[in-house]
Design a protein around this motif. Structure first.
Motif, PDB file in Angstrom:
ATOM      1  N   PRO A 122      38.269  44.763  26.065  1.00 43.97           N
ATOM      2  CA  PRO A 122      38.192  45.251  24.674  1.00 43.97           C
ATOM      3  C   PRO A 122      37.614  46.664  24.507  1.00 43.97           C
ATOM      4  N   PHE A 123      36.928  47.175  25.406  1.00 40.38           N
ATOM      5  CA  PHE A 123      36.572  48.597  25.244  1.00 40.38           C
ATOM      6  C   PHE A 123      37.809  49.282  25.449  1.00 40.38           C
ATOM      7  N   MET A 124      38.598  49.059  26.373  1.00 39.28           N
ATOM      8  CA  MET A 124      39.891  49.958  26.708  1.00 39.28           C
ATOM      9  C   MET A 124      40.981  49.981  25.648  1.00 39.28           C
ATOM     10  N   ILE A 125      40.949  48.764  24.901  1.00 35.88           N
ATOM     11  CA  ILE A 125      42.006  48.495  24.131  1.00 35.88           C
ATOM     12  C   ILE A 125      41.504  49.604  22.674  1.00 35.88           C
ATOM     13  N   VAL A 126      40.240  49.600  22.466  1.00 38.48           N
ATOM     14  CA  VAL A 126      39.634  50.016  21.217  1.00 38.48           C
ATOM     15  C   VAL A 126      39.221  51.624  21.497  1.00 38.48           C
ATOM     16  N   MET A 127      38.983  51.962  22.630  1.00 37.31           N
ATOM     17  CA  MET A 127      38.899  53.397  23.016  1.00 37.31           C
ATOM     18  C   MET A 127      39.600  53.649  24.428  1.00 37.31           C
ATOM     19  N   PRO A 128      40.816  54.098  24.229  1.00 33.39           N
ATOM     20  CA  PRO A 128      41.565  54.373  25.414  1.00 33.39           C
ATOM     21  C   PRO A 128      41.249  55.149  26.408  1.00 33.39           C
ATOM     22  N   TRP A 129      40.339  56.137  25.889  1.00 35.61           N
ATOM     23  CA  TRP A 129      39.824  57.193  27.096  1.00 35.61           C
ATOM     24  C   TRP A 129      38.846  56.401  28.046  1.00 35.61           C
ATOM     25  N   LEU A 130      38.618  55.190  27.815  1.00 33.19           N
ATOM     26  CA  LEU A 130      37.636  54.582  28.780  1.00 33.19           C
ATOM     27  C   LEU A 130      38.454  53.810  29.855  1.00 33.19           C
ATOM     28  N   ILE A 131      39.712  53.756  29.585  1.00 33.14           N
ATOM     29  CA  ILE A 131      40.875  53.208  30.672  1.00 33.14           C
ATOM     30  C   ILE A 131      40.559  54.008  32.000  1.00 33.14           C
ATOM     31  N   PHE A 132      40.190  55.445  31.903  1.00 32.27           N
ATOM     32  CA  PHE A 132      39.941  56.145  33.103  1.00 32.27           C
ATOM     33  C   PHE A 132      38.515  55.972  33.903  1.00 32.27           C
ATOM     34  N   ILE A 133      37.689  55.029  33.176  1.00 32.16           N
ATOM     35  CA  ILE A 133      36.401  54.830  33.829  1.00 32.16           C
ATOM     36  C   ILE A 133      36.427  53.417  34.346  1.00 32.16           C
ATOM     37  N   LEU A 134      36.833  52.492  33.289  1.00 29.12           N
ATOM     38  CA  LEU A 134      36.590  51.058  33.323  1.00 29.12           C
ATOM     39  C   LEU A 134      37.668  50.107  33.971  1.00 29.12           C
ATOM     40  N   GLY A 135      38.945  50.942  33.952  1.00 26.65           N
ATOM     41  CA  GLY A 135      40.137  50.700  34.668  1.00 26.65           C
ATOM     42  C   GLY A 135      39.969  50.512  36.343  1.00 26.65           C
ATOM     43  N   PRO A 136      39.417  51.641  36.583  1.00 22.89           N
ATOM     44  CA  PRO A 136      39.151  51.841  38.162  1.00 22.89           C
ATOM     45  C   PRO A 136      38.079  50.896  38.652  1.00 22.89           C
ATOM     46  N   LEU A 137      37.024  50.824  37.657  1.00 24.40           N
ATOM     47  CA  LEU A 137      35.782  49.938  38.295  1.00 24.40           C
ATOM     48  C   LEU A 137      36.441  48.438  38.165  1.00 24.40           C
ATOM     49  N   ALA A 138      37.156  47.969  37.048  1.00 20.99           N
ATOM     50  CA  ALA A 138      37.589  46.595  37.157  1.00 20.99           C
ATOM     51  C   ALA A 138      38.354  46.381  38.560  1.00 20.99           C
ATOM     52  N   LEU A 139      39.488  47.167  38.824  1.00 22.57           N
ATOM     53  CA  LEU A 139      40.183  47.196  40.003  1.00 22.57           C
ATOM     54  C   LEU A 139      39.351  47.199  41.335  1.00 22.57           C
ATOM     55  N   LEU A 140      38.318  47.920  41.563  1.00 24.17           N
ATOM     56  CA  LEU A 140      37.276  47.888  42.550  1.00 24.17           C
ATOM     57  C   LEU A 140      36.890  46.566  42.751  1.00 24.17           C
ATOM     58  N   VAL A 141      36.254  45.772  41.455  1.00 23.44           N
ATOM     59  CA  VAL A 141      35.740  44.819  41.691  1.00 23.44           C
ATOM     60  C   VAL A 141      36.722  43.568  42.368  1.00 23.44           C
ATOM     61  N   GLY A 142      37.787  43.676  41.632  1.00 22.46           N
ATOM     62  CA  GLY A 142      38.866  42.914  42.328  1.00 22.46           C
ATOM     63  C   GLY A 142      39.020  42.960  43.762  1.00 22.46           C
ATOM     64  N   THR A 143      39.359  44.185  44.303  1.00 25.49           N
ATOM     65  CA  THR A 143      39.425  44.659  45.535  1.00 25.49           C
ATOM     66  C   THR A 143      38.397  44.213  46.402  1.00 25.49           C
ATOM     67  N   SER A 144      36.969  44.295  45.870  1.00 27.96           N
ATOM     68  CA  SER A 144      36.016  43.998  46.608  1.00 27.96           C
ATOM     69  C   SER A 144      35.853  42.532  47.207  1.00 27.96           C
ATOM     70  N   ARG A 145      36.625  41.717  45.989  1.00 27.74           N
ATOM     71  CA  ARG A 145      36.859  40.284  46.182  1.00 27.74           C
ATOM     72  C   ARG A 145      37.544  39.860  47.682  1.00 27.74           C
ATOM     73  N   ILE A 146      38.515  40.748  47.476  1.00 22.91           N
ATOM     74  CA  ILE A 146      39.422  40.379  48.645  1.00 22.91           C
ATOM     75  C   ILE A 146      38.874  41.205  50.124  1.00 22.91           C
ATOM     76  N   TYR A 147      38.214  42.438  49.909  1.00 20.82           N
ATOM     77  CA  TYR A 147      37.583  42.946  51.095  1.00 20.82           C
ATOM     78  C   TYR A 147      36.562  42.116  51.546  1.00 20.82           C
ATOM     79  N   LEU A 148      35.793  41.597  50.785  1.00 19.79           N
ATOM     80  CA  LEU A 148      34.692  40.550  51.310  1.00 19.79           C
ATOM     81  C   LEU A 148      35.019  39.562  51.806  1.00 19.79           C
ATOM     82  N   GLY A 149      36.302  39.112  51.802  1.00 17.81           N
ATOM     83  CA  GLY A 149      36.865  37.643  52.461  1.00 17.81           C
ATOM     84  C   GLY A 149      36.898  36.413  51.360  1.00 17.81           C
ATOM     85  N   LEU A 150      36.562  36.793  50.109  1.00 20.36           N
ATOM     86  CA  LEU A 150      36.242  35.611  49.236  1.00 20.36           C
ATOM     87  C   LEU A 150      37.461  35.157  48.610  1.00 20.36           C
ATOM     88  N   HIS A 151      38.638  36.150  48.302  1.00 21.38           N
ATOM     89  CA  HIS A 151      39.903  35.690  47.909  1.00 21.38           C
ATOM     90  C   HIS A 151      41.020  36.420  48.124  1.00 21.38           C
TER      91      HIS A 151
END
Length: 175
Positions: A122-151
């Protein structure tokens, strides 16, 4: 069809082993262990409540939209975990790197990934400049789930699709 499913499962496991095995380094383990909690229930609920309650519009409205998207997004996650009871990779694949006392419920889809995408989109849709901050953060959380052996990567991809779809729907229907 069965052959395609076997190929996709093999690719899923190959990507998983690359992220969980070959990328494993002590500094990454430390970082991913903490980054993964950004997608957890406590953090996402408290962060969205804080933004909604303590900020002015448009932030307050976005905080409420993120909170609604977070709540709604976990309905399909709960259903999918019951319908597709996939065993977590650290339980299914020998030699998987994980941490003490990992989760033991079903892995498909990733709830942490669903949560982080449902609250950031929702933040990235309304304030596209946040894509550069929140996009990588969301991707890191997803990657962490694989890295930690959980998904598996497909668990994370499904969580990202569910969280993003519900967030898009929430913002689109908000009037």
């Amino acid at each position: 069809m069965n052959s395609l499913l076997q190929k996709l499962t093999s690719l899923d496991q190959k990507i998983f082993k690359g992220i969980n095995g070959r990328l494993h380094r002590k500094p990454l383990s430390f970082g991913f262990y903490y980054i993964t909690h950004i997608g957890g229930a406590w953090f996402t609920i408290i962060a969205t409540l804080f933004i909604w309650y303590f900020t002015a519009n448009p932030w307050s409205r976005l905080g409420m939209q993120a909170l609604v998207a977070l709540a709604i997004s976990h309905i399909p996650v709960a259903i999918a975990k019951k319908v597709y009871p996939r065993i977590r990779p650290y339980l299914a694949l020998p030699g998987t790197n994980t941490f003490p006392n990992p989760l033991t419920d079903h892995s498909f889809p990733s709830g942490h990934t669903t949560a982080i995408f449902s609250v950031t989109v929702p933040f990235m849709i309304v304030m596209p400049w946040l894509i550069f901050i929140l996009g990588p953060l969301a991707l890191l959380v997803g990657t962490s789930r694989i890295y930690l052996g959980l998904h598996y990567p497909s668990d994370v991809l499904a969580g990202a699709v569910i969280g993003s779809s519900v967030a898009f729907g929430t913002v689109a229907l908000w009037t």
